[in-house]
Design a protein around this motif. Structure first.
Motif, PDB file in Angstrom:
ATOM      1  N   ARG A  66     -42.340  -5.157  27.660  1.00  0.00           N
ATOM      2  CA  ARG A  66     -40.901  -4.892  28.323  1.00  0.00           C
ATOM      3  C   ARG A  66     -39.770  -5.550  27.389  1.00  0.00           C
ATOM      4  N   THR A  67     -40.034  -6.704  26.973  1.00  0.00           N
ATOM      5  CA  THR A  67     -39.113  -7.123  25.979  1.00  0.00           C
ATOM      6  C   THR A  67     -38.495  -6.459  24.778  1.00  0.00           C
ATOM      7  N   THR A  68     -39.967  -5.952  24.184  1.00  0.00           N
ATOM      8  CA  THR A  68     -39.787  -5.358  22.984  1.00  0.00           C
ATOM      9  C   THR A  68     -39.164  -4.040  23.154  1.00  0.00           C
ATOM     10  N   GLN A  69     -39.338  -3.326  24.320  1.00  0.00           N
ATOM     11  CA  GLN A  69     -38.451  -2.176  24.616  1.00  0.00           C
ATOM     12  C   GLN A  69     -37.077  -2.150  24.704  1.00  0.00           C
ATOM     13  N   VAL A  70     -36.874  -3.098  25.424  1.00  0.00           N
ATOM     14  CA  VAL A  70     -35.171  -3.714  25.629  1.00  0.00           C
ATOM     15  C   VAL A  70     -34.548  -3.858  24.135  1.00  0.00           C
ATOM     16  N   ILE A  74     -31.603  -1.694  21.184  1.00  0.00           N
ATOM     17  CA  ILE A  74     -30.307  -2.340  20.569  1.00  0.00           C
ATOM     18  C   ILE A  74     -30.527  -1.772  19.202  1.00  0.00           C
ATOM     19  N   VAL A  75     -31.927  -1.814  18.623  1.00  0.00           N
ATOM     20  CA  VAL A  75     -31.827  -1.606  17.464  1.00  0.00           C
ATOM     21  C   VAL A  75     -31.580   0.207  16.893  1.00  0.00           C
ATOM     22  N   ALA A  76     -32.029   0.920  17.895  1.00  0.00           N
ATOM     23  CA  ALA A  76     -31.735   2.391  17.988  1.00  0.00           C
ATOM     24  C   ALA A  76     -30.329   2.742  18.425  1.00  0.00           C
ATOM     25  N   ALA A  77     -29.602   1.965  18.853  1.00  0.00           N
ATOM     26  CA  ALA A  77     -28.476   2.643  19.126  1.00  0.00           C
ATOM     27  C   ALA A  77     -27.257   2.186  18.070  1.00  0.00           C
ATOM     28  N   PRO A  78     -26.502   3.511  17.863  1.00  0.00           N
ATOM     29  CA  PRO A  78     -25.237   3.098  16.874  1.00  0.00           C
ATOM     30  C   PRO A  78     -24.752   1.871  17.078  1.00  0.00           C
ATOM     31  N   GLY A  79     -24.608   0.770  16.639  1.00  0.00           N
ATOM     32  CA  GLY A  79     -23.767  -0.467  17.045  1.00  0.00           C
ATOM     33  C   GLY A  79     -22.631  -0.577  16.297  1.00  0.00           C
ATOM     34  N   PRO A  80     -22.067  -1.581  16.747  1.00  0.00           N
ATOM     35  CA  PRO A  80     -20.764  -2.015  15.754  1.00  0.00           C
ATOM     36  C   PRO A  80     -20.998  -2.523  14.305  1.00  0.00           C
ATOM     37  N   ASP A  81     -20.501  -3.597  14.036  1.00  0.00           N
ATOM     38  CA  ASP A  81     -20.716  -4.120  12.690  1.00  0.00           C
ATOM     39  C   ASP A  81     -22.052  -4.812  12.801  1.00  0.00           C
ATOM     40  N   PRO A  82     -22.816  -5.050  11.504  1.00  0.00           N
ATOM     41  CA  PRO A  82     -24.023  -5.347  11.360  1.00  0.00           C
ATOM     42  C   PRO A  82     -24.265  -6.942  11.944  1.00  0.00           C
ATOM     43  N   GLU A  83     -23.097  -7.834  11.934  1.00  0.00           N
ATOM     44  CA  GLU A  83     -23.235  -9.102  12.620  1.00  0.00           C
ATOM     45  C   GLU A  83     -23.456  -9.114  13.925  1.00  0.00           C
ATOM     46  N   THR A  84     -22.662  -8.065  14.471  1.00  0.00           N
ATOM     47  CA  THR A  84     -22.514  -8.057  16.096  1.00  0.00           C
ATOM     48  C   THR A  84     -23.925  -7.723  16.568  1.00  0.00           C
ATOM     49  N   ALA A 128     -44.879  -9.264  15.276  1.00  0.00           N
ATOM     50  CA  ALA A 128     -44.704  -8.358  14.224  1.00  0.00           C
ATOM     51  C   ALA A 128     -43.724  -7.101  14.604  1.00  0.00           C
ATOM     52  N   GLU A 129     -43.901  -6.854  15.815  1.00  0.00           N
ATOM     53  CA  GLU A 129     -42.923  -5.751  16.122  1.00  0.00           C
ATOM     54  C   GLU A 129     -41.426  -6.303  16.126  1.00  0.00           C
ATOM     55  N   LEU A 130     -41.538  -7.544  16.841  1.00  0.00           N
ATOM     56  CA  LEU A 130     -40.145  -8.086  16.959  1.00  0.00           C
ATOM     57  C   LEU A 130     -39.103  -8.231  15.568  1.00  0.00           C
ATOM     58  N   THR A 131     -40.077  -8.848  14.669  1.00  0.00           N
ATOM     59  CA  THR A 131     -39.547  -9.136  13.289  1.00  0.00           C
ATOM     60  C   THR A 131     -39.510  -7.914  12.430  1.00  0.00           C
ATOM     61  N   GLY A 132     -39.869  -6.747  12.867  1.00  0.00           N
ATOM     62  CA  GLY A 132     -39.841  -5.338  12.269  1.00  0.00           C
ATOM     63  C   GLY A 132     -38.674  -5.235  12.749  1.00  0.00           C
ATOM     64  N   ALA A 156     -35.608 -11.742   7.905  1.00  0.00           N
ATOM     65  CA  ALA A 156     -35.618 -11.585   9.320  1.00  0.00           C
ATOM     66  C   ALA A 156     -36.622 -12.486   9.869  1.00  0.00           C
ATOM     67  N   GLY A 157     -37.733 -12.798   9.010  1.00  0.00           N
ATOM     68  CA  GLY A 157     -38.823 -13.676   9.520  1.00  0.00           C
ATOM     69  C   GLY A 157     -38.086 -15.335   9.747  1.00  0.00           C
ATOM     70  N   ALA A 158     -37.327 -15.351   8.650  1.00  0.00           N
ATOM     71  CA  ALA A 158     -36.704 -16.624   8.813  1.00  0.00           C
ATOM     72  C   ALA A 158     -35.635 -17.009   9.940  1.00  0.00           C
ATOM     73  N   LEU A 159     -34.948 -15.756  10.286  1.00  0.00           N
ATOM     74  CA  LEU A 159     -33.999 -15.639  11.403  1.00  0.00           C
ATOM     75  C   LEU A 159     -35.090 -15.865  12.613  1.00  0.00           C
ATOM     76  N   PHE A 160     -36.387 -15.310  12.628  1.00  0.00           N
ATOM     77  CA  PHE A 160     -36.969 -15.337  13.709  1.00  0.00           C
ATOM     78  C   PHE A 160     -37.341 -16.736  14.050  1.00  0.00           C
ATOM     79  N   GLN A 161     -37.936 -17.357  13.030  1.00  0.00           N
ATOM     80  CA  GLN A 161     -38.326 -18.733  13.155  1.00  0.00           C
ATOM     81  C   GLN A 161     -37.224 -19.708  13.564  1.00  0.00           C
ATOM     82  N   ALA A 162     -35.973 -19.619  12.782  1.00  0.00           N
ATOM     83  CA  ALA A 162     -35.217 -20.480  13.102  1.00  0.00           C
ATOM     84  C   ALA A 162     -34.681 -20.485  14.376  1.00  0.00           C
ATOM     85  N   THR A 163     -34.679 -19.310  15.203  1.00  0.00           N
ATOM     86  CA  THR A 163     -34.111 -19.274  16.458  1.00  0.00           C
ATOM     87  C   THR A 163     -35.474 -19.412  17.494  1.00  0.00           C
TER      88      THR A 163
END
Length: 199
Positions: A66-70, A74-84, A128-132, A156-163
């Motif tokens: 359920r979390t992965t799908q939400v 976000i990943v699939a949507a054409p978003g604003p700038d990369p930071e956002t 693995a899916e989240l870090t992907g 990405a792995g570092a960001l995931f671990q850091a948060t």
């Protein structure tokens, strides 16, 4: 009218299992309890899930998905700038975990136990899916010239671990304390400043 073995689906079994786990907890919930809730024999449940462990693994995966799908949206949507986009993804992950912990504490506690039991398989796949997903966002930021990252997957792995404090269920009690949102924002600001491409 209770489902017959012919109309019984894996999804209906998983829904019933979730309710049984909510009522009895992981230590006391049995396949017989699930079958009783559905009005079928336990053999009918075993036709879909060969063992109790397989059933528990499937219901854990369903909960994590359920979390992965939400986040995938976000990943699939054409978003604003990369930071956002990275900020929104991390915020959505934190929000999803908090909702699970606070909106349904009994089930959250149950799944904390179940995820410990299935750490090698279901939880590993979930991470693995989240870090992907996060890797995709970092890679897109590099391609846009917004981020500097020689290895997007490692970054990405570092960001995931850091948060981790903001999504690892072991810290769930801390998520209620005053100021936690500000701590989250400050950490994300720091991480994103480190990601920015130096011109």
């Amino acid at each position: 009218m209770p489902p017959t073995p012919q109309t019984l689906t894996a999804e209906r079994i998983l829904e019933a299992t979730e309710e049984v786990l909510r009522r009895h907890g992981p230590a006391k919930a049995t396949v017989v309890d699930v079958a009783r809730a559905l009005g079928v024999s336990h053999g009918s449940v075993y036709r879909h899930f060969r063992t109790k462990a397989a059933l528990r693994e499937a219901v854990t995966k369903r909960w994590l998905d359920r979390t992965t799908q939400v986040l995938a949206a976000i990943v699939a949507a054409p978003g604003p700038d990369p930071e956002t986009r990275v900020r929104e993804w991390l915020a959505a992950l934190f929000a999803a975990k908090r909702r699970k912990a606070f909106d349904d504490p009994e089930l959250f506690a149950t799944y904390t136990v179940l995820t410990t039991e299935t750490a090698e398989s279901v939880v590993g796949e979930h991470i693995a899916e989240l870090t992907g997903q996060l890797t995709e966002l970092v890679r897109a930021g590099v391609a846009a010239g917004a981020f500097t990252a020689e290895d997007p997957a490692a970054t990405a792995g570092a960001l995931f671990q850091a948060t981790g404090f903001f999504h690892d269920p072991h810290y769930a009690r801390e998520w209620e304390r005053p100021g936690v949102e500000g701590d989250f924002e400050a950490l994300v600001d720091l991480l994103l400043s480190g990601l920015r491409a130096r011109g």
